[in-house]
Design a protein around this motif. Structure first.
Motif: not given
Length: 79
Positions: A3-16
């Motif tokens: 879940w931490a990887l999913y959350l980090s990946g989604i946060a990176a996409v939203i940041s982009a």
């Protein structure tokens, strides 16, 4: 911890996405609207936009790699 990887990946996409949209609106547009002689040639305008969006592409790549790893993909450790 997947879940931490999913959350980090989604946060990176939203940041982009946020970086690209907000940077264009609050940084690039005011700079191009100002009367700055250095930014008059068209190639310099493209360069300014390209540099801004290059960081967004990097964040998208990081987000994609994190989500890929969360799905069970394994990157080559030799890299």
């Amino acid at each position: 911890m997947i879940w931490a990887l999913y959350l980090s990946g989604i946060a990176a996409v939203i940041s982009a996405i946020g970086h690209s949209v907000l940077g264009e609106k609050f940084l690039v547009q005011p700079l191009l609207a100002a009367d700055i002689p250095f930014l008059k040639p068209g190639s310099r305008r493209r360069l300014l936009r390209g540099i801004l969006h290059l960081a967004s592409v990097a964040w998208l790549g990081i987000g994609a790699m994190l989500i890929y790893e969360a799905h069970g993909g394994h990157a080559d450790p030799a890299w």
